[in-house]
Scaffold this active site. Sequence first.
Site, PDB file in Angstrom:
ATOM      1  N   ARG A  76       0.851  -1.181   0.000  1.00  0.00           N
ATOM      2  CA  ARG A  76       0.000   0.000   0.000  1.00  0.00           C
ATOM      3  C   ARG A  76       0.893   1.238   0.000  1.00  0.00           C
ATOM      4  NH1 ARG A  76      -2.274   3.257   4.411  1.00  0.00           N
ATOM      5  NH2 ARG A  76      -4.074   4.407   3.617  1.00  0.00           N
ATOM      6  N   ASN A 101      -7.957   2.177   9.391  1.00  0.00           N
ATOM      7  CA  ASN A 101      -6.716   2.488  10.105  1.00  0.00           C
ATOM      8  C   ASN A 101      -7.030   2.589  11.587  1.00  0.00           C
ATOM      9  OD1 ASN A 101      -5.640   2.704   7.579  1.00  0.00           O
ATOM     10  ND2 ASN A 101      -5.028   4.851   7.754  1.00  0.00           N
ATOM     11  N   TYR A 143      -5.050   2.755  15.472  1.00  0.00           N
ATOM     12  CA  TYR A 143      -3.880   2.753  16.353  1.00  0.00           C
ATOM     13  C   TYR A 143      -4.287   2.606  17.811  1.00  0.00           C
ATOM     14  CZ  TYR A 143      -1.165   3.946  12.283  1.00  0.00           C
ATOM     15  OH  TYR A 143      -0.562   3.880  11.050  1.00  0.00           O
ATOM     16  N   GLU A 183      -3.921   0.263   8.025  1.00  0.00           N
ATOM     17  CA  GLU A 183      -2.796   0.696   8.863  1.00  0.00           C
ATOM     18  C   GLU A 183      -3.021   0.223  10.283  1.00  0.00           C
ATOM     19  OE1 GLU A 183      -1.758   4.889   8.941  1.00  0.00           O
ATOM     20  OE2 GLU A 183      -1.987   5.038   6.770  1.00  0.00           O
TER      21      GLU A 183
HETATM   22  C1  PNW Z   1      -1.717   7.935  10.345  1.00  0.00           C
HETATM   23  N1  PNW Z   1      -4.877  10.568  15.272  1.00  0.00           N
HETATM   24  O1  PNW Z   1      -1.775   9.189  10.936  1.00  0.00           O
HETATM   25  C2  PNW Z   1      -1.236   8.178   8.940  1.00  0.00           C
HETATM   26  O2  PNW Z   1      -2.059   7.619   7.937  1.00  0.00           O
HETATM   27  C3  PNW Z   1       0.190   7.831   8.709  1.00  0.00           C
HETATM   28  O3  PNW Z   1       0.684   8.583   7.632  1.00  0.00           O
HETATM   29  C4  PNW Z   1       0.969   8.042   9.981  1.00  0.00           C
HETATM   30  O4  PNW Z   1       2.349   7.918   9.793  1.00  0.00           O
HETATM   31  C5  PNW Z   1       0.463   7.033  10.987  1.00  0.00           C
HETATM   32  O5  PNW Z   1      -0.928   7.125  11.155  1.00  0.00           O
HETATM   33  C6  PNW Z   1       1.121   7.152  12.351  1.00  0.00           C
HETATM   34  O6  PNW Z   1       0.859   8.394  12.926  1.00  0.00           O
HETATM   35  C7  PNW Z   1      -2.540   9.465  12.042  1.00  0.00           C
HETATM   36  O7  PNW Z   1      -4.754  11.694  15.750  1.00  0.00           O
HETATM   37  C8  PNW Z   1      -2.347  10.685  12.660  1.00  0.00           C
HETATM   38  O8  PNW Z   1      -5.670   9.778  15.777  1.00  0.00           O
HETATM   39  C9  PNW Z   1      -3.119  11.053  13.721  1.00  0.00           C
HETATM   40  C10 PNW Z   1      -4.090  10.182  14.190  1.00  0.00           C
HETATM   41  C11 PNW Z   1      -4.281   8.967  13.593  1.00  0.00           C
HETATM   42  C12 PNW Z   1      -3.502   8.610  12.520  1.00  0.00           C
END
Ligand code: PNW
Length: 498
Positions: A83, A300, A302, A389
């Site tokens: 990707r 995505n 996290y 992601e």
């Molecule tokens: C994503 N939040 O960014 C992006 O798609 C990537 O480019 C980045 O490197 C990766 O996650 C890690 O940060 C985010 O505030 C930025 O929740 C901020 C958030 C989530 C994802």
Amino acid sequence: PLPAAGPAAARFPEGFTWGAATAAYQVEGAAAIGGRGPSIWDTFCRVPGAVHGGHDGAVACDQYHRYREDVALLRDLGVDSYRFSTSWARVMPDGRTVNRAGLDYYSRLVDELLASGIAPWLTLYHWDLPQALEDSGGWPARDTAYRFAEYAAVMHDALGDRVRTWTTLNEPWCSAFLGYTAGVHAPGRQSPADGVAAVHHLLLGHGLALGELRRRDAEASLGITLNFTVADPFDPSDPADVNAARLEDGFFNRMFLDPIFCGAYPADIVDDVAHLGLADHVQDGDLDLISAPIDVLGVNYYNGAAVSARPEQGVPQGQNRPDGVRSVSEGPHREVSPPQPVGPVHPRSRGLPTTDMGWEVQPEGLTRLLQRLQADYAGPRGVAMYVTENGAAYPDVVEPDGSVDDPDRIAYLDAHLRAVHAAIEDGADVRGYFVWSLLDNFEWALGYSKRFGIVRVDYETQRRTVKASGRWYAQVAAANAVDAVDAGPAATPAGPRE
Ligand code: PNW
């Protein structure tokens, strides 16, 4: 062999996609090469205090020149799909005029991937708007959506014979609210009204681009990648915290999901932002375009967050966010409002372990998220989900022999893959997983200070070293399973293929 004690092996469905992800501005470099024009990130990186250490993506991982080596890495890791995103400003330096040399680069990359048996998964927009289009209004301007559709058509005309999966936008929440409301991402505007206007025009751009792609290609898989949170009230018995969780979920998740899947903005959020003029931007037919059928939803994830109407003692408004705002709030430009255009919403620590981003590690949130998406959005429309992601920043331990140990990353990936597996067992139609990221790279406002790669990049020499997590991921991909034997931080590094 007898199963080891601890969690059982989690086997994924036949044909499950194992991938790795990057984005153009974070890895390509070659910012002034091959006729590329400036994007809003080139400009933003020059704003004093905007990016950690004054870093920028001018060189990054130099993938523009090293793509053959990086594709070889992908092949050695045994992943099926890569990707990546294309840089609009490389292909259309002023946002409007086609630059052949830019298209040729992506054509070479796609050919190299296919020759290596790796499917290209192309994202058209990962935050790097051509500066010329920002100068004519950026995403708060409706015209940008039409320019984006033209760019999508140009890309499909060049690569549509070889690229079979296309996603329009990556994480429009970040583009709109981090870029135009909080001002911590490019272009650095701090306006709730601009953020809301940007949401609509990003989604309209998605809808228009989808139309262009569909007209050209009835067979391709088309979709969008969104970033999600799982918002819980910090104190479930406090109505103000319950409302904060509603707002967090509303702005992060439903503001994008509802128009795409249901053809309408969520009514409660429409009320919340009535004073910001959202309705003024929505024209007849827009929501039909935005809700046109998609084939794939990129997810995505996290972390989730517990949110409250009241800030943690001693933590000012806008800080301790899951988006790294805290770490970039030192500069002159960085005294920011939180991304929500309407508050109060304060993330509160639950005391969970955190990654190097300060993000809480909450794998069960991913199971809950996928279950909800299956039940309420993707499932009823027959849309397949892919985790596009997931990953973690942790400091690496570089051993004297140059090998890289990253047990925390292995533990993070292991736990989140098990969370995906649990959702699949429960009926969620998840077809693949892309680790963020293939390489350490330019982590936006945090520059090169955070490392997400399963492959380490030495930014002095551009040398790539597969980390222990990379070798672990290769085993998982080869086995199509997270195995009980090599799970967790005690994982023993092994060769990429066994
Ligand atoms: C994503 N939040 O960014 C992006 O798609 C990537 O480019 C980045 O490197 C990766 O996650 C890690 O940060 C985010 O505030 C930025 O929740 C901020 C958030 C989530 C994802």
